[in-house]
Write a protein that holds these residues in place. Structure first.
Motif, PDB file in Angstrom:
ATOM      1  N   ILE A 162       0.840  -1.208   0.000  1.00 18.23           N
ATOM      2  CA  ILE A 162       0.000   0.000   0.000  1.00 18.23           C
ATOM      3  C   ILE A 162       0.872   1.254   0.000  1.00 18.23           C
ATOM      4  O   ILE A 162       0.624   2.212  -0.757  1.00 18.23           O
ATOM      5  CB  ILE A 162      -0.943  -0.005   1.218  1.00 18.23           C
ATOM      6  CG1 ILE A 162      -1.988  -1.116   1.072  1.00 18.23           C
ATOM      7  CG2 ILE A 162      -1.621   1.357   1.388  1.00 18.23           C
ATOM      8  CD1 ILE A 162      -2.841  -1.319   2.306  1.00 18.23           C
ATOM      9  N   ILE A 163       1.901   1.263   0.834  1.00 19.42           N
ATOM     10  CA  ILE A 163       2.815   2.402   0.878  1.00 19.42           C
ATOM     11  C   ILE A 163       3.523   2.549  -0.464  1.00 19.42           C
ATOM     12  O   ILE A 163       3.660   3.668  -0.995  1.00 19.42           O
ATOM     13  CB  ILE A 163       3.839   2.224   2.022  1.00 19.42           C
ATOM     14  CG1 ILE A 163       3.117   2.232   3.371  1.00 19.42           C
ATOM     15  CG2 ILE A 163       4.894   3.329   1.990  1.00 19.42           C
ATOM     16  CD1 ILE A 163       3.979   1.786   4.542  1.00 19.42           C
ATOM     17  N   LEU A 164       3.968   1.425  -1.034  1.00 18.25           N
ATOM     18  CA  LEU A 164       4.651   1.460  -2.323  1.00 18.25           C
ATOM     19  C   LEU A 164       3.747   2.029  -3.413  1.00 18.25           C
ATOM     20  O   LEU A 164       4.176   2.883  -4.209  1.00 18.25           O
ATOM     21  CB  LEU A 164       5.107   0.052  -2.693  1.00 18.25           C
ATOM     22  CG  LEU A 164       5.699  -0.124  -4.097  1.00 18.25           C
ATOM     23  CD1 LEU A 164       6.961   0.713  -4.268  1.00 18.25           C
ATOM     24  CD2 LEU A 164       5.990  -1.599  -4.385  1.00 18.25           C
ATOM     25  N   LEU A 165       2.498   1.583  -3.470  1.00 14.46           N
ATOM     26  CA  LEU A 165       1.580   2.073  -4.499  1.00 14.46           C
ATOM     27  C   LEU A 165       1.368   3.578  -4.387  1.00 14.46           C
ATOM     28  O   LEU A 165       1.294   4.288  -5.402  1.00 14.46           O
ATOM     29  CB  LEU A 165       0.242   1.331  -4.395  1.00 14.46           C
ATOM     30  CG  LEU A 165       0.267  -0.151  -4.808  1.00 14.46           C
ATOM     31  CD1 LEU A 165      -1.082  -0.798  -4.536  1.00 14.46           C
ATOM     32  CD2 LEU A 165       0.652  -0.297  -6.278  1.00 14.46           C
ATOM     33  N   SER A 166       1.262   4.059  -3.151  1.00 19.39           N
ATOM     34  CA  SER A 166       1.093   5.511  -2.971  1.00 19.39           C
ATOM     35  C   SER A 166       2.279   6.274  -3.543  1.00 19.39           C
ATOM     36  O   SER A 166       2.125   7.357  -4.129  1.00 19.39           O
ATOM     37  CB  SER A 166       0.917   5.836  -1.482  1.00 19.39           C
ATOM     38  OG  SER A 166       2.147   5.745  -0.774  1.00 19.39           O
ATOM     39  N   GLN A 167       3.475   5.711  -3.379  1.00 20.03           N
ATOM     40  CA  GLN A 167       4.673   6.387  -3.872  1.00 20.03           C
ATOM     41  C   GLN A 167       4.823   6.263  -5.385  1.00 20.03           C
ATOM     42  O   GLN A 167       5.308   7.196  -6.041  1.00 20.03           O
ATOM     43  CB  GLN A 167       5.901   5.830  -3.161  1.00 20.03           C
ATOM     44  CG  GLN A 167       5.876   6.005  -1.650  1.00 20.03           C
ATOM     45  CD  GLN A 167       5.598   7.432  -1.230  1.00 20.03           C
ATOM     46  OE1 GLN A 167       6.430   8.317  -1.405  1.00 20.03           O
ATOM     47  NE2 GLN A 167       4.403   7.684  -0.700  1.00 20.03           N
ATOM     48  N   LEU A 168       4.397   5.144  -5.950  1.00 18.04           N
ATOM     49  CA  LEU A 168       4.432   5.004  -7.402  1.00 18.04           C
ATOM     50  C   LEU A 168       3.525   6.024  -8.074  1.00 18.04           C
ATOM     51  O   LEU A 168       3.831   6.530  -9.160  1.00 18.04           O
ATOM     52  CB  LEU A 168       4.003   3.585  -7.798  1.00 18.04           C
ATOM     53  CG  LEU A 168       4.983   2.457  -7.456  1.00 18.04           C
ATOM     54  CD1 LEU A 168       4.370   1.103  -7.813  1.00 18.04           C
ATOM     55  CD2 LEU A 168       6.308   2.649  -8.188  1.00 18.04           C
ATOM     56  N   VAL A 169       2.421   6.355  -7.414  1.00 15.20           N
ATOM     57  CA  VAL A 169       1.494   7.341  -7.968  1.00 15.20           C
ATOM     58  C   VAL A 169       2.014   8.758  -7.782  1.00 15.20           C
ATOM     59  O   VAL A 169       1.922   9.596  -8.695  1.00 15.20           O
ATOM     60  CB  VAL A 169       0.104   7.190  -7.302  1.00 15.20           C
ATOM     61  CG1 VAL A 169      -0.811   8.348  -7.692  1.00 15.20           C
ATOM     62  CG2 VAL A 169      -0.528   5.859  -7.678  1.00 15.20           C
ATOM     63  N   LEU A 170       2.588   9.062  -6.613  1.00 17.55           N
ATOM     64  CA  LEU A 170       2.882  10.446  -6.251  1.00 17.55           C
ATOM     65  C   LEU A 170       4.315  10.907  -6.524  1.00 17.55           C
ATOM     66  O   LEU A 170       4.537  12.063  -6.878  1.00 17.55           O
ATOM     67  CB  LEU A 170       2.553  10.668  -4.772  1.00 17.55           C
ATOM     68  CG  LEU A 170       1.069  10.599  -4.404  1.00 17.55           C
ATOM     69  CD1 LEU A 170       0.885  10.622  -2.897  1.00 17.55           C
ATOM     70  CD2 LEU A 170       0.300  11.749  -5.049  1.00 17.55           C
ATOM     71  N   ARG A 171       5.282  10.025  -6.353  1.00 15.45           N
ATOM     72  CA  ARG A 171       6.673  10.493  -6.442  1.00 15.45           C
ATOM     73  C   ARG A 171       7.087  10.998  -7.821  1.00 15.45           C
ATOM     74  O   ARG A 171       7.944  11.887  -7.913  1.00 15.45           O
ATOM     75  CB  ARG A 171       7.644   9.418  -5.957  1.00 15.45           C
ATOM     76  CG  ARG A 171       7.725   9.358  -4.454  1.00 15.45           C
ATOM     77  CD  ARG A 171       8.991   8.691  -3.971  1.00 15.45           C
ATOM     78  NE  ARG A 171       8.865   8.331  -2.570  1.00 15.45           N
ATOM     79  CZ  ARG A 171       9.795   7.717  -1.867  1.00 15.45           C
ATOM     80  NH1 ARG A 171      10.941   7.379  -2.457  1.00 15.45           N
ATOM     81  NH2 ARG A 171       9.611   7.410  -0.603  1.00 15.45           N
ATOM     82  N   PRO A 172       6.525  10.491  -8.903  1.00 16.64           N
ATOM     83  CA  PRO A 172       6.886  11.099 -10.196  1.00 16.64           C
ATOM     84  C   PRO A 172       6.533  12.586 -10.266  1.00 16.64           C
ATOM     85  O   PRO A 172       7.177  13.335 -11.011  1.00 16.64           O
ATOM     86  CB  PRO A 172       6.067  10.276 -11.207  1.00 16.64           C
ATOM     87  CG  PRO A 172       5.883   8.949 -10.543  1.00 16.64           C
ATOM     88  CD  PRO A 172       5.702   9.271  -9.088  1.00 16.64           C
ATOM     89  N   TYR A 173       5.521  13.002  -9.523  1.00 12.69           N
ATOM     90  CA  TYR A 173       5.103  14.407  -9.534  1.00 12.69           C
ATOM     91  C   TYR A 173       5.673  15.207  -8.363  1.00 12.69           C
ATOM     92  O   TYR A 173       5.849  16.422  -8.463  1.00 12.69           O
ATOM     93  CB  TYR A 173       3.570  14.481  -9.502  1.00 12.69           C
ATOM     94  CG  TYR A 173       2.909  13.713 -10.616  1.00 12.69           C
ATOM     95  CD1 TYR A 173       2.832  14.249 -11.901  1.00 12.69           C
ATOM     96  CD2 TYR A 173       2.392  12.441 -10.402  1.00 12.69           C
ATOM     97  CE1 TYR A 173       2.232  13.543 -12.941  1.00 12.69           C
ATOM     98  CE2 TYR A 173       1.794  11.722 -11.421  1.00 12.69           C
ATOM     99  CZ  TYR A 173       1.725  12.279 -12.693  1.00 12.69           C
ATOM    100  OH  TYR A 173       1.137  11.566 -13.720  1.00 12.69           O
ATOM    101  N   PHE A 174       5.965  14.522  -7.252  1.00 12.61           N
ATOM    102  CA  PHE A 174       6.486  15.186  -6.054  1.00 12.61           C
ATOM    103  C   PHE A 174       7.694  14.397  -5.543  1.00 12.61           C
ATOM    104  O   PHE A 174       7.618  13.697  -4.534  1.00 12.61           O
ATOM    105  CB  PHE A 174       5.405  15.265  -4.968  1.00 12.61           C
ATOM    106  CG  PHE A 174       4.112  15.882  -5.437  1.00 12.61           C
ATOM    107  CD1 PHE A 174       3.970  17.258  -5.515  1.00 12.61           C
ATOM    108  CD2 PHE A 174       3.044  15.076  -5.831  1.00 12.61           C
ATOM    109  CE1 PHE A 174       2.790  17.826  -5.958  1.00 12.61           C
ATOM    110  CE2 PHE A 174       1.855  15.637  -6.266  1.00 12.61           C
ATOM    111  CZ  PHE A 174       1.729  17.017  -6.327  1.00 12.61           C
ATOM    112  N   PRO A 175       8.818  14.509  -6.231  1.00 13.82           N
ATOM    113  CA  PRO A 175       9.956  13.628  -5.929  1.00 13.82           C
ATOM    114  C   PRO A 175      10.761  14.020  -4.692  1.00 13.82           C
ATOM    115  O   PRO A 175      11.491  13.193  -4.154  1.00 13.82           O
ATOM    116  CB  PRO A 175      10.820  13.749  -7.188  1.00 13.82           C
ATOM    117  CG  PRO A 175      10.514  15.113  -7.718  1.00 13.82           C
ATOM    118  CD  PRO A 175       9.064  15.355  -7.413  1.00 13.82           C
ATOM    119  N   ASN A 176      10.656  15.267  -4.256  1.00 15.74           N
ATOM    120  CA  ASN A 176      11.546  15.753  -3.202  1.00 15.74           C
ATOM    121  C   ASN A 176      10.863  15.807  -1.844  1.00 15.74           C
ATOM    122  O   ASN A 176       9.666  16.104  -1.750  1.00 15.74           O
ATOM    123  CB  ASN A 176      12.077  17.143  -3.562  1.00 15.74           C
ATOM    124  CG  ASN A 176      12.891  17.135  -4.845  1.00 15.74           C
ATOM    125  OD1 ASN A 176      13.685  16.237  -5.076  1.00 15.74           O
ATOM    126  ND2 ASN A 176      12.672  18.133  -5.688  1.00 15.74           N
TER     127      ASN A 176
END
Length: 396
Positions: free
Chosen positions: A190-204
């Motif tokens: 679940i944590i991984l999926l949230s990051q796959l969705v968000l980190r491309p747009y908010f990487p920092n």
């Protein structure tokens, strides 16, 4: 019958102490690692990077998980309005005080060459120009700001879990997460999926409420801490499965350090640079969750016992957290100029910070209700306050 989670959890108290002390040594290490920071020693060492890159991935998630469990306890018999007022007093007041009093010296010593004195620098705080462009920031107190928002966001779930109607949900969670593989993998995915969705747009990771990937990342640890703690059977199952969690936390270090050493040039993995970086990020997420579960489960099994000193430790941890980074930077600025080895400086700054923070706490914070309020502490009655003053001045 009183449930396990309605009792005082001494293991969480000890683990909170462990996590805060780790921050002391971690932030001191930032002076000497190869990563940029507010103040740096002229000589750095990659030895700090090797243990800090690992601890970075779970130190704050551990604190958020513990905070989630503590938030479940904090509601208690309070109404929602009472809970919000308590959170405001405990979190917002120290945050505001810290931003105007505790944090400014950190920014000043980072930019000391630009000002003739601290008193020339300090008025620029009131320009309210956000750091790093300006001199207004919460720096390490981001944790308090985020915890305040998390506490408000989680309130509907928290109130639901406190009602009998939530028993079906708790039973469902119990059936799933008492199985060790599910406890390891489902939250991590679940944590991984949230990051796959968000980190491309908010990487920092900027800690300014605009780093939505990391905002959600930390919130999920907070939420899982609350959910796991809300069910005594689910919580107790963590301790029983501790050896499985430890095995997972150790095994994940193989791909974690395998990819990290690739970045360090120790060897070359048969992957292109972008794929190695993605692999490292995914591995880091699993490491975060596996390590938090391991620490929580072993703490539950071995540390859930009282000690006379624990109540004094608990009371002082919050002020210590608020103070520690400022003290590290202030004394670190001067000690880094000394002609000593890196490790000598590291231990002098670490234990010097500990001693100074304890002195400030016992001498200036603990005895006085007004100062206690500014640091999010409960007041003491007048008679006890006088005793605290007398005791504090004898021990500082």
């Amino acid at each position: 019958m009183e449930t396990t989670t309605s009792l005082r959890r001494y293991d969480l108290d000890w683990l909170r102490f462990f996590a805060i002390i780790l921050l002391l040594f971690y932030h001191t290490g930032m002076l000497f690692s190869s990563w940029g920071w507010h103040v740096k020693n002229e000589e750095t060492s990659l030895l700090f990077n090797y243990w800090m890159i690992w601890s970075h991935d779970w130190r704050m998630p551990l604190l958020l998980f513990i905070s989630g469990a503590g938030t479940f306890m904090a509601l208690g018999k309070r109404s929602k309005a009472q809970f919000v007022r308590e959170r405001f007093t405990k979190l917002f007041v120290p945050l505001a005080f810290g931003m105007f009093v505790i944090v400014p010296p950190q920014i000043y010593f980072e930019r000391i060459a630009e000002f003739s004195s601290f008193w020339e620098f300090y008025p620029t705080t009131f320009d309210f120009d956000p750091y790093p462009k300006g001199n207004f920031s919460w720096h390490h107190l981001w944790f308090i700001a985020y915890l305040l928002i998390y506490s408000i966001l989680i309130l509907p779930l928290l109130a639901f879990l406190r009602k009998p109607v939530s028993q079906g949900f708790k039973t469902f969670m119990e059936q799933i997460f008492t199985k060790p593989v599910a406890a390891l993998m489902i939250p991590a995915v679940i944590i991984l999926l949230s990051q796959l969705v968000l980190r491309p747009y908010f990487p920092n990771e900027t800690h300014d409420f605009q780093d939505w990937a990391y905002f959600v990342f930390y919130f999920l640890f907070f939420a899982f801490g609350l959910i796991f703690y809300s069910n005594p059977k689910l919580w107790d199952s963590l301790g029983r499965n501790r050896k499985i969690f430890l095995s997972a936390a150790v095994l994940i270090l193989i791909p974690f350090y395998g990819s990290f050493l690739h970045f360090r040039g120790a060897w070359s993995l048969p992957m292109n640079p972008d794929d190695v970086e993605s692999f490292f990020d995914v591995t880091s997420i699993f490491l975060s969750w596996f390590t938090v579960l391991t620490i929580i489960s072993y703490g539950q099994f071995y540390l859930n016992r009282p000690h006379p000193i624990l109540k004094y430790i608990n009371e002082g941890l919050y002020p210590f957290y608020i103070l520690h980074q400022t003290v590290i930077i202030v004394i670190g600025y001067y000690i880094c100029k000394w002609d000593l080895s890196i490790w000598a400086k590291y231990w002098i700054i670490s234990f010097g910070t500990l001693e100074i923070c304890l002195g400030i706490y016992f001498g200036l914070i603990r005895p006085f209700n007004g100062v206690r309020f500014l640091f999010g502490m409960k007041p003491v009655d007048a008679e006890k306050s006088e005793d605290l003053k007398n005791h504090s001045f004898k021990t500082t």
